[in-house]
Scaffold this motif. Sequence first.
Motif, PDB file in Angstrom:
ATOM      1  N   GLY A 126     -13.584  37.501  10.005  1.00 23.62           N
ATOM      2  CA  GLY A 126     -14.341  38.682  10.045  1.00 23.62           C
ATOM      3  C   GLY A 126     -14.951  38.948  11.392  1.00 23.62           C
ATOM      4  O   GLY A 126     -14.087  38.823  12.254  1.00 23.62           O
ATOM      5  N   MET A 127     -16.095  39.573  11.558  1.00 28.98           N
ATOM      6  CA  MET A 127     -16.758  39.860  12.670  1.00 28.98           C
ATOM      7  C   MET A 127     -16.748  38.778  13.693  1.00 28.98           C
ATOM      8  O   MET A 127     -17.746  37.892  13.641  1.00 28.98           O
ATOM      9  N   PHE A 128     -15.842  38.863  14.620  1.00 27.13           N
ATOM     10  CA  PHE A 128     -15.853  37.601  15.534  1.00 27.13           C
ATOM     11  C   PHE A 128     -15.628  36.205  14.639  1.00 27.13           C
ATOM     12  O   PHE A 128     -16.124  35.062  15.062  1.00 27.13           O
ATOM     13  N   GLY A 129     -14.849  36.147  13.575  1.00 29.06           N
ATOM     14  CA  GLY A 129     -14.565  35.268  12.769  1.00 29.06           C
ATOM     15  C   GLY A 129     -14.833  35.150  11.465  1.00 29.06           C
ATOM     16  O   GLY A 129     -14.791  33.979  10.842  1.00 29.06           O
ATOM     17  N   GLY A 130     -15.349  35.990  10.835  1.00 30.91           N
ATOM     18  CA  GLY A 130     -15.820  35.856   9.511  1.00 30.91           C
ATOM     19  C   GLY A 130     -14.541  35.714   8.604  1.00 30.91           C
ATOM     20  O   GLY A 130     -14.414  34.849   7.870  1.00 30.91           O
ATOM     21  N   PHE A 155     -26.925  32.183   6.623  1.00 28.88           N
ATOM     22  CA  PHE A 155     -26.103  32.335   7.708  1.00 28.88           C
ATOM     23  C   PHE A 155     -24.836  31.701   7.605  1.00 28.88           C
ATOM     24  O   PHE A 155     -24.826  30.544   7.080  1.00 28.88           O
ATOM     25  N   THR A 156     -23.722  32.245   8.225  1.00 30.36           N
ATOM     26  CA  THR A 156     -22.357  31.741   8.176  1.00 30.36           C
ATOM     27  C   THR A 156     -21.791  31.850   9.640  1.00 30.36           C
ATOM     28  O   THR A 156     -20.510  30.973   9.674  1.00 30.36           O
ATOM     29  N   HIS A 157     -22.438  32.261  10.531  1.00 31.41           N
ATOM     30  CA  HIS A 157     -21.979  32.323  12.078  1.00 31.41           C
ATOM     31  C   HIS A 157     -22.759  31.750  13.090  1.00 31.41           C
ATOM     32  O   HIS A 157     -22.331  31.449  13.844  1.00 31.41           O
ATOM     33  N   GLY A 158     -23.896  31.785  12.845  1.00 35.22           N
ATOM     34  CA  GLY A 158     -24.856  31.372  13.749  1.00 35.22           C
ATOM     35  C   GLY A 158     -25.775  32.188  14.098  1.00 35.22           C
ATOM     36  O   GLY A 158     -25.472  33.517  14.216  1.00 35.22           O
ATOM     37  N   MET A 169     -22.305  37.541  26.818  1.00 35.75           N
ATOM     38  CA  MET A 169     -23.642  36.950  26.164  1.00 35.75           C
ATOM     39  C   MET A 169     -24.194  38.195  25.346  1.00 35.75           C
ATOM     40  O   MET A 169     -24.810  37.928  24.260  1.00 35.75           O
ATOM     41  N   ASN A 170     -24.113  39.340  25.664  1.00 35.29           N
ATOM     42  CA  ASN A 170     -24.546  40.501  25.027  1.00 35.29           C
ATOM     43  C   ASN A 170     -23.715  40.599  23.502  1.00 35.29           C
ATOM     44  O   ASN A 170     -24.129  41.062  22.788  1.00 35.29           O
ATOM     45  N   ALA A 171     -22.583  40.517  23.735  1.00 31.52           N
ATOM     46  CA  ALA A 171     -21.698  40.618  22.471  1.00 31.52           C
ATOM     47  C   ALA A 171     -22.073  39.583  21.394  1.00 31.52           C
ATOM     48  O   ALA A 171     -22.269  39.692  20.249  1.00 31.52           O
ATOM     49  N   ALA A 172     -22.095  38.126  22.141  1.00 30.27           N
ATOM     50  CA  ALA A 172     -22.539  37.025  21.171  1.00 30.27           C
ATOM     51  C   ALA A 172     -23.860  37.469  20.623  1.00 30.27           C
ATOM     52  O   ALA A 172     -24.340  37.009  19.492  1.00 30.27           O
ATOM     53  N   ALA A 173     -24.652  37.850  21.153  1.00 28.59           N
ATOM     54  CA  ALA A 173     -26.074  38.258  20.827  1.00 28.59           C
ATOM     55  C   ALA A 173     -26.178  39.278  19.675  1.00 28.59           C
ATOM     56  O   ALA A 173     -26.586  39.522  18.605  1.00 28.59           O
ATOM     57  N   ALA A 174     -25.283  40.301  19.880  1.00 30.39           N
ATOM     58  CA  ALA A 174     -25.107  41.252  19.062  1.00 30.39           C
ATOM     59  C   ALA A 174     -24.821  41.013  17.679  1.00 30.39           C
ATOM     60  O   ALA A 174     -25.053  41.571  16.527  1.00 30.39           O
ATOM     61  N   ILE A 175     -23.794  39.903  17.583  1.00 30.71           N
ATOM     62  CA  ILE A 175     -23.041  39.650  16.189  1.00 30.71           C
ATOM     63  C   ILE A 175     -23.926  38.233  15.681  1.00 30.71           C
ATOM     64  O   ILE A 175     -23.063  37.629  14.813  1.00 30.71           O
ATOM     65  N   GLY A 176     -24.905  37.661  15.947  1.00 36.30           N
ATOM     66  CA  GLY A 176     -25.600  36.891  15.693  1.00 36.30           C
ATOM     67  C   GLY A 176     -26.018  37.095  14.287  1.00 36.30           C
ATOM     68  O   GLY A 176     -26.326  38.138  13.808  1.00 36.30           O
ATOM     69  N   ASP A 177     -25.974  36.088  13.290  1.00 40.92           N
ATOM     70  CA  ASP A 177     -26.577  36.216  11.677  1.00 40.92           C
ATOM     71  C   ASP A 177     -27.844  36.914  11.856  1.00 40.92           C
ATOM     72  O   ASP A 177     -28.001  37.928  11.091  1.00 40.92           O
TER      73      ASP A 177
END
Length: 303
Positions: free
Chosen positions: A24-28, A271-274, A247-255
């Motif tokens: 899913g979203m970056f790995g779901g 949480f399932t992605h961190g 880093m901005n993308a990683a922050a945007a898709i944090g659980d």
Amino acid sequence: MKWENNRQSDNIEDRRNQPGGGGGMFGGGGRRRGGKGIGLGTIAVAFIAAWIFGINPMTILGFLGGAGDLMPSQTQSAPANSTTASSKPTDEMGQFVAAVLGGTEDAWSAVFKQGGAQYQAPKLVMFRGSTQTACGQGQAAMGPFYCPADRKVYIDLGFYETMKRQLGAPGDFAQAYVVAHEVGHHVQNLMGLTGKVDGMRGRISEREQNALSVRLELQADCFAGIWAHHNHKSKSILESGDVEEAMNAAAAIGDDALQRKSQGVVVPDSFTHGTSAQRQRWFSKGLETGSVQACDTFNAQQI
């Protein structure tokens, strides 16, 4: 990001001009989906992980230590998809994705070779709306995802517009991070980790399963960092501002960020992605070290 002169992968299926048929979203959807000497601590955690996941401990030791037998797991491939597709995109965005995929192939081929194994690259399918996969019907709304049954990464390139406008995560390096994260799930599949984590479903509580999923996703983030590390080392792909985009993308898709935005409250047990901070930290670790051993989220005391 300097990508124009990179080798474009041939492992592309372009279904964008075909009617939709086939997480899913970056790995779901990904969940449905060398090194220094080995100390006693690494040996101990390797045997613990082997007991939990049923993996040969020597395989774990080999990959974490950067030596030994790293033969991929023998995942049975799904029947060939009846959908035919061209393999050479002619538009700029398609060529960009093909160049990023080519970079993942170069990076992981080198990592696997260092560990005494041959990398088996995934296919990447570009589609619009929906498409048939060996994991069921793939939908653009799922975001990019990896299907372990057919060993393919799926992406509707419209997701990049979603990243920019809805998630506030623009930039070509952020877009490349998406592909590299899903390829990270493929690497986990080759290592046998994806199937072992999914095999725990129903045997442990939902909270414990979610915790395993988080570690799987954070490792895929770290593996995306490994791609960036090796590609920059060999091809100098990074430009000013690129790391900040990731880093901005990683922050945007944090659980935590997504839950806070959608429901106004954060529920850590779900949480399932961190968290945003965790996703940033593990991507950074892979980027800085380029080491599979450094990406051992399953045995990290603190994630």
